[in-house]
Design a protein around this motif. Structure first.
Motif, PDB file in Angstrom:
ATOM      1  N   THR A   1     -73.826 -41.676  -6.365  1.00 27.47           N
ATOM      2  CA  THR A   1     -75.158 -42.202  -6.098  1.00 27.47           C
ATOM      3  C   THR A   1     -75.767 -42.879  -7.311  1.00 27.47           C
ATOM      4  O   THR A   1     -76.531 -43.828  -7.170  1.00 27.47           O
ATOM      5  CB  THR A   1     -76.109 -41.082  -5.633  1.00 27.47           C
ATOM      6  N   GLU A   2     -75.427 -42.381  -8.504  1.00 25.58           N
ATOM      7  CA  GLU A   2     -75.974 -43.028  -9.700  1.00 25.58           C
ATOM      8  C   GLU A   2     -75.214 -42.594 -10.950  1.00 25.58           C
ATOM      9  O   GLU A   2     -74.642 -41.506 -11.006  1.00 25.58           O
ATOM     10  CB  GLU A   2     -77.466 -42.713  -9.865  1.00 25.58           C
ATOM     11  N   HIS A   3     -75.218 -43.485 -11.926  1.00 21.57           N
ATOM     12  CA  HIS A   3     -74.651 -43.182 -13.231  1.00 21.57           C
ATOM     13  C   HIS A   3     -75.725 -42.519 -14.075  1.00 21.57           C
ATOM     14  O   HIS A   3     -76.874 -42.962 -14.109  1.00 21.57           O
ATOM     15  CB  HIS A   3     -74.160 -44.461 -13.906  1.00 21.57           C
ATOM     16  N   LEU A   4     -75.359 -41.430 -14.732  1.00 24.62           N
ATOM     17  CA  LEU A   4     -76.293 -40.715 -15.598  1.00 24.62           C
ATOM     18  C   LEU A   4     -75.974 -41.033 -17.055  1.00 24.62           C
ATOM     19  O   LEU A   4     -74.824 -41.286 -17.412  1.00 24.62           O
ATOM     20  CB  LEU A   4     -76.195 -39.205 -15.353  1.00 24.62           C
ATOM     21  N   ARG A   5     -77.002 -41.009 -17.868  1.00 26.70           N
ATOM     22  CA  ARG A   5     -76.817 -41.396 -19.279  1.00 26.70           C
ATOM     23  C   ARG A   5     -75.758 -40.536 -19.964  1.00 26.70           C
ATOM     24  O   ARG A   5     -74.941 -41.027 -20.733  1.00 26.70           O
ATOM     25  CB  ARG A   5     -78.141 -41.286 -20.030  1.00 26.70           C
ATOM     26  N   TYR A   6     -75.771 -39.259 -19.716  1.00 24.85           N
ATOM     27  CA  TYR A   6     -74.760 -38.335 -20.214  1.00 24.85           C
ATOM     28  C   TYR A   6     -74.923 -37.013 -19.485  1.00 24.85           C
ATOM     29  O   TYR A   6     -75.821 -36.852 -18.645  1.00 24.85           O
ATOM     30  CB  TYR A   6     -74.858 -38.137 -21.737  1.00 24.85           C
ATOM     31  N   GLY A   7     -74.061 -36.056 -19.799  1.00 21.10           N
ATOM     32  CA  GLY A   7     -74.087 -34.774 -19.118  1.00 21.10           C
ATOM     33  C   GLY A   7     -75.026 -33.784 -19.781  1.00 21.10           C
ATOM     34  O   GLY A   7     -76.079 -34.156 -20.305  1.00 21.10           O
ATOM     35  N   GLU A   8     -74.616 -32.523 -19.794  1.00 21.07           N
ATOM     36  CA  GLU A   8     -75.458 -31.510 -20.436  1.00 21.07           C
ATOM     37  C   GLU A   8     -75.679 -31.832 -21.908  1.00 21.07           C
ATOM     38  O   GLU A   8     -76.725 -31.530 -22.477  1.00 21.07           O
ATOM     39  CB  GLU A   8     -74.816 -30.124 -20.293  1.00 21.07           C
ATOM     40  N   ASN A   9     -74.674 -32.461 -22.518  1.00 23.09           N
ATOM     41  CA  ASN A   9     -74.753 -32.879 -23.915  1.00 23.09           C
ATOM     42  C   ASN A   9     -74.323 -34.338 -24.023  1.00 23.09           C
ATOM     43  O   ASN A   9     -73.625 -34.851 -23.150  1.00 23.09           O
ATOM     44  CB  ASN A   9     -73.853 -31.988 -24.786  1.00 23.09           C
ATOM     45  N   SER A  10     -74.726 -34.972 -25.099  1.00 26.38           N
ATOM     46  CA  SER A  10     -74.531 -36.419 -25.212  1.00 26.38           C
ATOM     47  C   SER A  10     -73.065 -36.835 -25.253  1.00 26.38           C
ATOM     48  O   SER A  10     -72.738 -37.975 -24.939  1.00 26.38           O
ATOM     49  CB  SER A  10     -75.253 -36.946 -26.462  1.00 26.38           C
ATOM     50  N   GLN A  11     -72.176 -35.913 -25.626  1.00 25.20           N
ATOM     51  CA  GLN A  11     -70.755 -36.264 -25.683  1.00 25.20           C
ATOM     52  C   GLN A  11     -70.061 -36.165 -24.329  1.00 25.20           C
ATOM     53  O   GLN A  11     -68.879 -36.480 -24.210  1.00 25.20           O
ATOM     54  CB  GLN A  11     -70.020 -35.378 -26.699  1.00 25.20           C
ATOM     55  N   GLN A  12     -70.791 -35.736 -23.315  1.00 26.95           N
ATOM     56  CA  GLN A  12     -70.211 -35.576 -21.978  1.00 26.95           C
ATOM     57  C   GLN A  12     -70.668 -36.700 -21.055  1.00 26.95           C
ATOM     58  O   GLN A  12     -71.863 -36.954 -20.935  1.00 26.95           O
ATOM     59  CB  GLN A  12     -70.625 -34.227 -21.374  1.00 26.95           C
ATOM     60  N   ARG A  13     -69.696 -37.368 -20.403  1.00 30.57           N
ATOM     61  CA  ARG A  13     -70.027 -38.389 -19.429  1.00 30.57           C
ATOM     62  C   ARG A  13     -70.452 -37.722 -18.123  1.00 30.57           C
ATOM     63  O   ARG A  13     -70.007 -36.621 -17.806  1.00 30.57           O
ATOM     64  CB  ARG A  13     -68.831 -39.309 -19.185  1.00 30.57           C
ATOM     65  N   ALA A  14     -71.286 -38.391 -17.342  1.00 32.05           N
ATOM     66  CA  ALA A  14     -71.780 -37.769 -16.106  1.00 32.05           C
ATOM     67  C   ALA A  14     -72.214 -38.815 -15.092  1.00 32.05           C
ATOM     68  O   ALA A  14     -72.671 -39.900 -15.451  1.00 32.05           O
ATOM     69  CB  ALA A  14     -72.950 -36.839 -16.417  1.00 32.05           C
ATOM     70  N   ASN A  15     -72.068 -38.458 -13.832  1.00 38.14           N
ATOM     71  CA  ASN A  15     -72.573 -39.241 -12.708  1.00 38.14           C
ATOM     72  C   ASN A  15     -73.108 -38.277 -11.660  1.00 38.14           C
ATOM     73  O   ASN A  15     -72.747 -37.101 -11.642  1.00 38.14           O
ATOM     74  CB  ASN A  15     -71.462 -40.105 -12.098  1.00 38.14           C
ATOM     75  N   ALA A  16     -73.955 -38.777 -10.804  1.00 36.40           N
ATOM     76  CA  ALA A  16     -74.448 -37.988  -9.683  1.00 36.40           C
ATOM     77  C   ALA A  16     -73.733 -38.427  -8.417  1.00 36.40           C
ATOM     78  O   ALA A  16     -73.556 -39.628  -8.176  1.00 36.40           O
ATOM     79  CB  ALA A  16     -75.959 -38.158  -9.531  1.00 36.40           C
ATOM     80  N   TYR A  17     -73.291 -37.466  -7.624  1.00 34.97           N
ATOM     81  CA  TYR A  17     -72.633 -37.722  -6.351  1.00 34.97           C
ATOM     82  C   TYR A  17     -73.401 -36.995  -5.242  1.00 34.97           C
ATOM     83  O   TYR A  17     -74.187 -36.092  -5.514  1.00 34.97           O
ATOM     84  CB  TYR A  17     -71.192 -37.218  -6.376  1.00 34.97           C
ATOM     85  N   GLU A  18     -73.140 -37.387  -4.021  1.00 35.92           N
ATOM     86  CA  GLU A  18     -73.714 -36.664  -2.897  1.00 35.92           C
ATOM     87  C   GLU A  18     -72.644 -36.415  -1.849  1.00 35.92           C
ATOM     88  O   GLU A  18     -71.643 -37.147  -1.771  1.00 35.92           O
ATOM     89  CB  GLU A  18     -74.890 -37.426  -2.280  1.00 35.92           C
ATOM     90  N   ASP A  19     -72.859 -35.389  -1.063  1.00 35.81           N
ATOM     91  CA  ASP A  19     -71.956 -35.036   0.026  1.00 35.81           C
ATOM     92  C   ASP A  19     -72.462 -35.714   1.292  1.00 35.81           C
ATOM     93  O   ASP A  19     -73.485 -35.315   1.847  1.00 35.81           O
ATOM     94  CB  ASP A  19     -71.950 -33.517   0.191  1.00 35.81           C
ATOM     95  N   PRO A  20     -71.779 -36.755   1.779  1.00 36.69           N
ATOM     96  CA  PRO A  20     -72.286 -37.489   2.952  1.00 36.69           C
ATOM     97  C   PRO A  20     -72.295 -36.657   4.223  1.00 36.69           C
ATOM     98  O   PRO A  20     -72.928 -37.034   5.207  1.00 36.69           O
ATOM     99  CB  PRO A  20     -71.324 -38.679   3.069  1.00 36.69           C
ATOM    100  N   PHE A  21     -71.592 -35.525   4.215  1.00 37.45           N
ATOM    101  CA  PHE A  21     -71.575 -34.672   5.394  1.00 37.45           C
ATOM    102  C   PHE A  21     -72.906 -33.937   5.568  1.00 37.45           C
ATOM    103  O   PHE A  21     -73.247 -33.514   6.669  1.00 37.45           O
ATOM    104  CB  PHE A  21     -70.436 -33.656   5.293  1.00 37.45           C
ATOM    105  N   VAL A  22     -73.647 -33.794   4.476  1.00 36.81           N
ATOM    106  CA  VAL A  22     -74.964 -33.150   4.528  1.00 36.81           C
ATOM    107  C   VAL A  22     -75.999 -34.229   4.819  1.00 36.81           C
ATOM    108  O   VAL A  22     -76.235 -35.116   4.004  1.00 36.81           O
ATOM    109  CB  VAL A  22     -75.287 -32.432   3.202  1.00 36.81           C
ATOM    110  N   GLN A  23     -76.598 -34.165   5.983  1.00 39.97           N
ATOM    111  CA  GLN A  23     -77.478 -35.244   6.431  1.00 39.97           C
ATOM    112  C   GLN A  23     -78.834 -35.232   5.727  1.00 39.97           C
ATOM    113  O   GLN A  23     -79.405 -36.273   5.439  1.00 39.97           O
ATOM    114  CB  GLN A  23     -77.686 -35.150   7.949  1.00 39.97           C
ATOM    115  N   HIS A  24     -79.373 -34.055   5.473  1.00 34.79           N
ATOM    116  CA  HIS A  24     -80.684 -33.940   4.837  1.00 34.79           C
ATOM    117  C   HIS A  24     -80.557 -33.005   3.637  1.00 34.79           C
ATOM    118  O   HIS A  24     -80.548 -31.783   3.780  1.00 34.79           O
ATOM    119  CB  HIS A  24     -81.727 -33.398   5.827  1.00 34.79           C
TER     120      HIS A  24
END
Length: 508
Positions: free
Chosen positions: A207-230
């Protein structure tokens, strides 16, 4: 012989322009059913699929492309003389481009279609063509996303449809069919009632690219489960910086806590995924002020979630401190004007505060995956185990305290009075340490008449003794220790009502 493109799409966005572009580049187009009709109505020449196969579409379109004249034209290796000899002998014409997207199974699922309709929305020919073309991507260019049409036409025009370009389209195609099949698998798991299947297919969409994860050295993105409607974290961002990994994690804890209060006005302040101030009141303003005053130090830089429409008066109070996020189901226009004066404040309008469709709580541990039900139960049974009976006010605070302590890191305790958290302790390796820390860190608070809530049983009687000495007058806990009687006896000796709930709430 002209190069040939096979086009068969459910989502017809941009398909006329794409087909026209291919024809302009010298391709002849083969098409099926509704796609062919739309292309011809637009004035484009195209060949019917049954003219290629020599066999009509049958069974209401269930069978139309499942034919050697199609899959032979897709799968033969152009660099293998035996393959070339075979297709020439059988008069199979090569297919150089496949443009296919699938029956809209996900859409049918969201619309709550009956099983008969769901089955008819399972695409067979489409995934087969996609997989055939993607397997032979060196020779066949596979296009599955309307967003790629212009890029594909430009690459063909400029002769830049090289190996890597085709490989990336094939990767995208296999991702599509994998996700499609995963959704169908989960649908049938639900139909047969298998909540924990031997093969659990979960496909996630970025769903979106995040600047980093819990710490700045960790890459991160946000995902969603399309099976969950709401989903509970479906929101509209009205202001502020982009959301970070830690923001999302903390936001979930805040919103999930607020969801527990269906018929009460509540404010929850969260810091590092742990509640630091929670309060219920008759108005949103009073609820926020009480939550803030419960821990004005920890709320700084925290997240606030509420279950009410934020008005201007409440917004003015929120504006006085630094907050990362304010999340609510709605905002007054005047409240938004106030909050938006803080340029970086993330203002989130929650869309599904009551959502409870998600089934799984998942922890991915470097290749091992733990899957459990979401902890959506609160109390099994209210059982008074002491001679002293709790008052109605104490019972109300007991319920409030359990709702809060459920979202505190274990070992977790929460001290509450009159619908407000006075002290919260969690994340300790000893339960009594969590209680002692909470009391020590809030020496300015009056604990007389307060209620102690614990997420799990007391292994010894030291916790209730410590609570009593601090002025706490009642206790709620799950019970279940082999030494429960120690705690019961101490409470009886000091006329403290204690309630067992039968359900613990570890949060690791």
């Amino acid at each position: 012989m002209k190069k040939r493109a096979l086009i068969s799409v459910t989502d017809k966005t941009g398909i006329v322009e794409f087909a026209s572009g291919l024809i302009g580049l010298g391709y002849e187009v083969v098409s099926t059913g509704g796609t062919m009709k739309q292309l011809r109505e637009a004035g484009l020449d195209c060949i019917a699929i049954d003219d290629v196969t020599g066999f009509p579409e049958i069974l209401d379109g269930r069978v139309k492309t499942l034919h050697p004249m199609v899959h032979g034209g897709l799968l033969f290796r152009r660099d293998d003389p035996k393959h070339v000899e075979t297709v020439e002998k059988m008069n199979i014409q090569p297919i150089d481009i496949v443009c296919v997207n699938l029956y809209q199974f996900e859409k049918a699922l969201k619309e709550g279609k009956p099983m008969e309709d769901m089955i008819e929305n399972i695409d067979i020919g489409g995934p087969s063509m996609i997989r055939s073309a993607a397997k032979n991507f060196k020779d066949v260019l596979i296009v599955t996303d309307p967003a790629d049409y212009n890029e594909v036409l430009e690459a063909l025009k400029d002769q830049k449809d090289d190996y890597n370009f085709r490989l990336n389209l094939a990767y995208k195609a296999f991702s599509l069919t994998g996700s499609y099949d995963a959704m169908i698998s989960r649908y049938f798991a639900g139909v047969v009632g298998d909540d924990f299947p031997d093969i659990l297919n979960i496909s996630l969409k970025k769903t979106e690219h995040l600047r980093y994860g819990e710490n700045s050295q960790q890459r991160a993105n946000a995902y969603e489960d399309p099976f969950v409607q709401h989903t509970l974290l479906d929101y509209e961002q009205l202001n502020g910086k982009e959301i970070s990994f830690n923001n999302v994690n903390d936001l979930y804890g805040a919103v999930a806590l607020v969801r527990e209060f269906k018929d009460q006005t509540v404010t929850a302040a969260i810091k590092h995924s742990t509640p630091c101030g929670v309060a219920i009141a008759d108005t949103g303003y009073d609820s926020y002020v009480k939550a803030y005053e419960a821990d004005p130090q920890s709320i700084f830089g925290g997240i606030v979630a509420v279950n009410y429409k934020i008005d201007k008066e409440t917004a003015l109070e929120m504006k006085k401190t630094f907050l990362e996020i304010v999340a609510a189901p709605d905002f007054d226009e005047e409240a938004l004007e106030v909050l938006k004066k803080k340029k970086n404040l993330r203002i989130l309008k929650l869309k599904n505060l009551d959502a409870r469709e998600a089934k799984y709580d998942i922890k991915y541990l470097e290749g091992k995956v733990l899957v459990q039900d979401i902890n959506d139960k609160m109390i099994d049974e209210i059982k008074v185990v002491t001679k002293a009976q709790p008052t109605p006010a104490q019972l109300s605070d007991m319920e409030f305290g359990m709702k809060v302590v459920k979202f505190v890191k274990s070992n977790a305790i929460c001290i509450v009075k009159n619908g407000v958290t006075l002290a919260i302790g969690g994340g300790q390796t000893s339960r009594v340490w969590a209680l002692e820390n909470a009391i020590h860190n809030n020496q300015d608070k009056d604990f007389n008449g307060a209620v102690l809530a614990s997420d799990a049983y007391f292994p010894f009687g030291d916790s209730v003794e410590t609570a009593h000495k601090a002025g706490i007058s009642a206790v709620i806990q799950p019970g279940g220790s082999i030494r429960d009687q120690e705690s019961i006896d101490y409470c009886d000796a000091n006329e403290m009502p204690m309630v067992f709930t039968g359900l613990r709430h570890f949060r690791h």
